[in-house]
Write an enzyme that holds these catalytic residues in place. Structure first.
Site, PDB file in Angstrom:
ATOM      1  N   ALA A 151       0.833  -1.202   0.000  1.00 20.31           N
ATOM      2  CA  ALA A 151       0.000   0.000   0.000  1.00 20.31           C
ATOM      3  C   ALA A 151       0.863   1.246   0.000  1.00 20.31           C
ATOM      4  CB  ALA A 151      -0.921  -0.003   1.221  1.00 20.31           C
ATOM      5  N   GLY A 171      -4.227  11.397  -2.917  1.00 19.30           N
ATOM      6  CA  GLY A 171      -3.528  12.597  -3.362  1.00 19.30           C
ATOM      7  C   GLY A 171      -2.211  12.344  -4.067  1.00 19.30           C
ATOM      8  N   ARG A 198       9.116  -4.911 -11.176  1.00 15.36           N
ATOM      9  CA  ARG A 198       8.759  -4.385 -12.506  1.00 15.36           C
ATOM     10  C   ARG A 198       8.898  -5.438 -13.601  1.00 15.36           C
ATOM     11  NH1 ARG A 198      10.542   1.657 -11.041  1.00 15.36           N
ATOM     12  NH2 ARG A 198       8.445   2.231 -10.419  1.00 15.36           N
ATOM     13  N   GLU A 201       2.703  -0.266 -10.977  1.00 12.99           N
ATOM     14  CA  GLU A 201       4.165  -0.453 -10.863  1.00 12.99           C
ATOM     15  C   GLU A 201       4.921   0.631 -11.621  1.00 12.99           C
ATOM     16  OE1 GLU A 201       4.286  -2.567  -8.166  1.00 12.99           O
ATOM     17  OE2 GLU A 201       6.213  -3.045  -9.053  1.00 12.99           O
TER      18      GLU A 201
HETATM   19  C1  FAD Z   1      -5.897  -1.736 -10.593  1.00 11.04           C
HETATM   20  C2  FAD Z   1      -4.864  -1.008  -9.864  1.00 11.04           C
HETATM   21  C3  FAD Z   1      -4.071  -1.652  -8.939  1.00 11.04           C
HETATM   22  C4  FAD Z   1      -3.116  -0.976  -8.207  1.00 11.04           C
HETATM   23  N1  FAD Z   1      -2.406  -1.629  -7.251  1.00 11.04           N
HETATM   24  C5  FAD Z   1      -1.617  -0.916  -6.400  1.00 11.04           C
HETATM   25  C6  FAD Z   1      -1.022  -1.519  -5.274  1.00 11.04           C
HETATM   26  O1  FAD Z   1      -1.138  -2.715  -5.047  1.00 11.04           O
HETATM   27  N2  FAD Z   1      -0.320  -0.739  -4.428  1.00 11.04           N
HETATM   28  C7  FAD Z   1      -0.155   0.594  -4.636  1.00 11.04           C
HETATM   29  O2  FAD Z   1       0.505   1.244  -3.833  1.00 11.04           O
HETATM   30  N3  FAD Z   1      -0.681   1.195  -5.733  1.00 11.04           N
HETATM   31  C8  FAD Z   1      -1.425   0.472  -6.600  1.00 11.04           C
HETATM   32  N4  FAD Z   1      -1.998   1.089  -7.690  1.00 11.04           N
HETATM   33  C9  FAD Z   1      -1.764   2.495  -7.909  1.00 11.04           C
HETATM   34  C10 FAD Z   1      -0.879   2.795  -9.103  1.00 11.04           C
HETATM   35  O3  FAD Z   1       0.436   2.397  -8.856  1.00 11.04           O
HETATM   36  C11 FAD Z   1      -1.020   4.274  -9.411  1.00 11.04           C
HETATM   37  O4  FAD Z   1      -2.309   4.478  -9.908  1.00 11.04           O
HETATM   38  C12 FAD Z   1       0.000   4.760 -10.385  1.00 11.04           C
HETATM   39  O5  FAD Z   1       1.266   4.731  -9.803  1.00 11.04           O
HETATM   40  C13 FAD Z   1      -0.286   6.163 -10.886  1.00 11.04           C
HETATM   41  O6  FAD Z   1      -0.604   7.033  -9.858  1.00 11.04           O
HETATM   42  P1  FAD Z   1      -1.909   7.948  -9.966  1.00 11.04           P
HETATM   43  O7  FAD Z   1      -3.024   7.078 -10.300  1.00 11.04           O
HETATM   44  O8  FAD Z   1      -2.006   8.738  -8.722  1.00 11.04           O
HETATM   45  O9  FAD Z   1      -1.623   8.898 -11.179  1.00 11.04           O
HETATM   46  P2  FAD Z   1      -0.804  10.275 -11.154  1.00 11.04           P
HETATM   47  O10 FAD Z   1       0.453  10.098 -10.416  1.00 11.04           O
HETATM   48  O11 FAD Z   1      -1.716  11.368 -10.736  1.00 11.04           O
HETATM   49  O12 FAD Z   1      -0.459  10.418 -12.695  1.00 11.04           O
HETATM   50  C14 FAD Z   1      -1.391  10.900 -13.664  1.00 11.04           C
HETATM   51  C15 FAD Z   1      -0.681  11.001 -14.997  1.00 11.04           C
HETATM   52  O13 FAD Z   1       0.432  11.895 -14.887  1.00 11.04           O
HETATM   53  C16 FAD Z   1       1.606  11.260 -15.283  1.00 11.04           C
HETATM   54  N5  FAD Z   1       2.727  11.755 -14.486  1.00 11.04           N
HETATM   55  C17 FAD Z   1       2.822  11.833 -13.135  1.00 11.04           C
HETATM   56  N6  FAD Z   1       4.019  12.316 -12.768  1.00 11.04           N
HETATM   57  C18 FAD Z   1       4.714  12.560 -13.894  1.00 11.04           C
HETATM   58  C19 FAD Z   1       6.022  13.053 -14.172  1.00 11.04           C
HETATM   59  N7  FAD Z   1       6.891  13.407 -13.216  1.00 11.04           N
HETATM   60  N8  FAD Z   1       6.391  13.172 -15.462  1.00 11.04           N
HETATM   61  C20 FAD Z   1       5.541  12.814 -16.455  1.00 11.04           C
HETATM   62  N9  FAD Z   1       4.304  12.348 -16.273  1.00 11.04           N
HETATM   63  C21 FAD Z   1       3.890  12.206 -15.000  1.00 11.04           C
HETATM   64  C22 FAD Z   1       1.355   9.788 -15.067  1.00 11.04           C
HETATM   65  O14 FAD Z   1       2.192   8.984 -15.870  1.00 11.04           O
HETATM   66  C23 FAD Z   1      -0.093   9.671 -15.446  1.00 11.04           C
HETATM   67  O15 FAD Z   1      -0.190   9.559 -16.840  1.00 11.04           O
HETATM   68  C24 FAD Z   1      -2.933   0.393  -8.442  1.00 11.04           C
HETATM   69  C25 FAD Z   1      -3.701   1.047  -9.410  1.00 11.04           C
HETATM   70  C26 FAD Z   1      -4.654   0.371 -10.093  1.00 11.04           C
HETATM   71  C27 FAD Z   1      -5.493   1.122 -11.089  1.00 11.04           C
END
Ligand code: FAD
Lengths: 397, 372
Positions: free
Chosen positions: A118, A123, A251, A374
């Site tokens: 987790a 946010g 990864r 990931e």
């Molecule tokens: C089905 C599912 C399972 C998951 N399982 C887990 C889990 O087991 N544990 C866990 O901790 N998380 C989990 N996640 C969360 C997942 O890792 C995140 O959704 C992911 O890392 C993206 O974060 P965010 O959704 O907040 O998007 P954001 O970080 O808000 O990103 C939105 C967009 O902006 C882009 N972006 C962000 N920062 C940058 C940057 N510096 N430069 C360029 N582009 C950028 C991203 O690539 C994306 O396109 C899961 C998500 C899903 C949907």
């Protein structure tokens, strides 16, 4: 010596997993796609019984190849596979031998169990340094507070089994990354509850949970890595980096999952064409190929490129070579490749592609997650870019 | 057992060639491109490294180590990283040596191979492409017809590298419906070699059109004699070699633009600090590596004497696209400076653009105009 031959054990692992994919996964694939949040109990029990055979704990090449096969069967169901999973990988990567023993042993006995990780919060996802969940030391305990979302197998780990979840929290907000630590929380710990399960585009068989921590107390010894907050200069975040090293192992595994989905779609396309008597004429010059042949060859080539990058990343890991760059290369390439391959497959198959009578449309939905979790495609590109440029986080944001 | 590490010996070869490419080829590539000529000393020095003679059996004067397509790919990548024209010039004799080595009769090996084990570079080449629309190497227009104890060859070929200098020419023609190779010696009667062709890239490599008008050669000069040759395997070997060279050119472009991006400042920061540039570089790095791994896999299959048509075709297609994309991005990263002939990236783009058109052994810019 450069070699691409699988060992007999690896071949065998692929076979066993492929058989399981065909016999155990595919027949129930559609059902659990349409009955989200229902648990495939029978499959879970079977997989738990057979876990030695499929070898989910290790990150060997054989295991990765097996994972690809299972995801060829169904990626959502594969994620339901009981085992230490991402949480276990974190314990494995940054835990002490005592912690490995205490937290991972359970996965060898008793009833099915899950490990989860987790990190993500409402946010912040990509920007893991912005985590707001807190861990405060109180004598020989840590007190956790905060809300985590999108925890894969969060409910299964905490409510359906005596599993573990590795939680990321800050012990010192002013310290930024250096204050970020991970903690193991065991199922049944008071002050923690699963709030809800998400409804998703794909991998619906896999549960994606919100977990709330309210004054959740865990033993002091449950912190992974050093509790010390080292305020080094901003470019060096050693403690954080060590924990982040988990990703170097996970990864490529997620990439292997993705490959399975991509290949499922590719196989469907090729089988359909074969039935129609359409042959892909490899070897013809491109000016002689039909647009369809070029598309299929293009999909196959991208699959191959992704697969070889993935195998290389896993091979390096097993050789004990640093593979941070190669792991992100594999993940970035594979996530995007299978997203495109499956989308193209739906296009090429026309009504067969779009219809829910076949699984192809599901694979397109399933594949997309690999470009998101990931580390999104962009985040992995960022890591590759930093590596090839020799830039720090501050130099390339 | 899966492994991605070259053997010690292979690594040594890579190091030697890389050094040679850095010290020698990279010093003169621009001048060679402008003048259309490669300094003879470079070719002799490259030849002197002994890579071609090493796989010729001892009885025919070579070092007798087994030919490895993987080693060949490593070598080709490094040479092409130095310069594609020089790489192709250096490796051109392999277009004849390798088919004879693998598929030639004992007589052909004895007769032709020793000449390639000497100190001095020996030009030899192959003629596959034909100057016509919709060319397909699997249905050649050039024909070979038995006439008593001789073959009569008729047809036209184009983009034959080094044709004017070559002592040996391996001409591919259809012989009763099957594609076969025919060994021509310099000055064969009925063989007419045209003026050097003018191309967009790889300008330091001279290529020629040739005409075969009742060109008469002894029956024994059919590659592989009665059994003939495995044309498809020859094509696959050539696809793998070209893919390896595409990786070399692309890697050169990636490295150059990466270094440039860290130096060039715009809006107060190196341009590499912007994602628009950094992500291009990341993708270039990924694609170069991916293509290399695919090349190795196809080469590995060829070394196991398996049918590698699928792998070789896939990597060739992938490498064609990759070479263009990566070299184009390199020009883009340098901006206007990339367009100027002072930096090498425009040359790499011109060279990289060629791969999509080489299937088999020659360069076909004409094809590009029709199909891309
Ligand atoms: C089905 C599912 C399972 C998951 N399982 C887990 C889990 O087991 N544990 C866990 O901790 N998380 C989990 N996640 C969360 C997942 O890792 C995140 O959704 C992911 O890392 C993206 O974060 P965010 O959704 O907040 O998007 P954001 O970080 O808000 O990103 C939105 C967009 O902006 C882009 N972006 C962000 N920062 C940058 C940057 N510096 N430069 C360029 N582009 C950028 C991203 O690539 C994306 O396109 C899961 C998500 C899903 C949907």
């Amino acid at each position: 010596m450069i070699d691409f031959e699988l060992t007999p054990e690896e071949e065998a692992a692929v076979k066993v997993a492929h058989k399981a994919a065909e016999e155990l996964f595919r027949p129930i694939s559609r059902y659990y796609d349409e009955h989200e949040h229902e648990s495939p109990q029978e499959l879970i029990d079977t997989l738990w019984e057979k876990r030695g055979e499929v070898g989910m704990l290790s990150l060997s090449l054989a295991a990765a190849l097996g994972i690809e096969e299972l995801c060829w069967g169904d990626a959502g169901l594969m994620l339901c596979n009981p085992g230490p999973s991402l949480g276990g990988a974190a314990v494995w990567a940054s835990g002490t031998p005592e912690q490995r023993d205490r937290f991972l042993k359970r996965f060898n006995k008793g009833k099915p169990k899950w490990g989860a990780m987790a990190m993500t919060e409402a946010g912040c996802g990509s920007d893991t340094s912005a985590i707001t969940a807190t861990a405060v030391r109180d004598g020989d305990e840590w007190v956790l507070n905060g809300e985590k979302i999108f925890v894969t197998q969060g409910k299964r780990a905490l409510e359906d089994s005596d599993g573990i979840v590795v939680v990321w929290a800050t012990v010192d907000k002013s310290a930024g990354r250096a204050g970020m630590k991970s903690f193991v929380v065991e199922a049944g710990t008071p002050g923690m509850r699963v709030e809800k399960l998400e409804k998703k585009l794909g991998i619906r068989a896999s549960d994606t949970a919100t977990i709330i921590f309210e004054d959740c107390r865990i033993p002091y010894e449950n912190i992974l890595g050093s509790p010390e907050v080292r305020k080094l200069d901003k470019t060096k975040t050693a403690g954080f980096q060590k924990a982040m090293a988990t990703f170097d192992a996970t990864r490529p595994i997620v990439a292997a999952q993705a490959l399975g989905v991509g290949r499922a779609a590719l196989d469907f396309v090729k089988e359909t064409l074969e039935k129609e008597g359409i042959e892909i004429r490899y070897g013809l010059p491109r000016n002689k190929l039909s647009a369809l042949e070029r598309d299929v060859m293009d999909m196959e080539a991208h699959y191959k490129a992704a697969k070889l990058l993935t195998l290389r990343a896993i091979w390096m890991l097993n050789q004990g070579q640093p593979n941070n760059l190669e792991a992100s290369m594999a993940k970035a390439k594979t996530g995007l490749a299978v997203t495109r391959i499956t989308q193209k497959a739906v296009e090429l198959m026309g009504p067969l592609g779009y219809s829910r009578k076949y699984l192809l449309e599901k694979w397109m939905r399933d594949a997309k997650i690999n470009d998101i979790f990931e580390g999104t495609g962009q985040i992995n590109m960022l890591i590759v870019a930093r590596r090839v440029l020799g830039y720090s986080r501050d130099q390339l944001k | 057992m899966i492994s991605f590490s070259p053997s010690e010996e292979q690594q040594m070869i890579v190091n030697v060639v890389k050094q040679f490419a850095t010290d020698e080829m990279r010093k003169v590539y621009r001048e060679a491109d402008e003048s259309g000529e490669i300094p003879a000393r470079i070719i002799d020095a490259a030849w002197g490294l002994g890579f071609i003679s090493s796989s010729i059996p001892e009885e025919h004067g070579g070092a007798g180590s087994e030919h490895s397509t993987i080693t060949g790919s490593l070598l080709a990548e490094e040479l092409a990283w130095g310069d594609l024209s020089m790489a192709m010039h250096t490796l051109c004799p392999t277009l004849v040596v390798l088919p004879i080595l693998e598929m030639g009769t004992e007589e052909q090996k004895r007769k032709y191979l020793p000449a390639f084990c000497r100190e001095k570079y020996k030009a030899a080449t192959a003629a596959l492409m034909e100057p016509r629309f919709n060319f397909d190497p699997y249905s050649l227009s050039t024909t070979a017809r038995l006439d008593g104890g001789n073959y009569l060859l008729n047809g036209e070929k184009c983009y034959v590298p080094l044709a004017a200098d070559a002592d040996l020419l391996l001409v591919y023609a259809t012989d009763n419906g099957s594609n076969q190779g025919f060994i021509l010696e310099k000055g064969a009667s009925g063989l007419e070699i045209g003026a050097p062709e003018k191309n967009m890239g790889i300008k330091a490599l001279s290529t020629y059109e040739l005409a075969l008008k009742d060109c008469r050669i002894p029956r024994e000069n059919r590659l592989g004699g009665k059994i003939g040759c495995d044309f498809n395997r020859i094509m696959n070997c050539s696809r793998v070699a070209l893919s390896a060279m595409a990786v070399g050119v692309a890697r050169a472009a990636f490295e150059y633009s990466r270094d440039y991006a860290k130096e060039r400042v715009a809006f107060g920061e190196p341009i590499a600090a912007r994602q628009a540039i950094a992500f291009m570089l990341a993708e270039m790095a990924i694609e170069v590596d991916a293509t290399r791994l695919m090349t190795w896999e196809a080469a590995w299959k060829l070394d196991r004497k398996e049918d590698a048509t699928k792998e070789a075709s896939l990597v060739k297609m992938y490498a064609d696209d990759m070479a263009v994309t990566v070299t184009d991005r390199a020009v883009q990263i340098l901006g206007g400076h990339g367009y100027i002939r002072e930096h090498p990236v425009e040359l790499w783009l011109r060279n990289g653009r060629g791969f999509a058109a080489f299937d088999g052994m020659a360069i076909v810019y004409k094809e590009i105009q029709h199909y891309d």
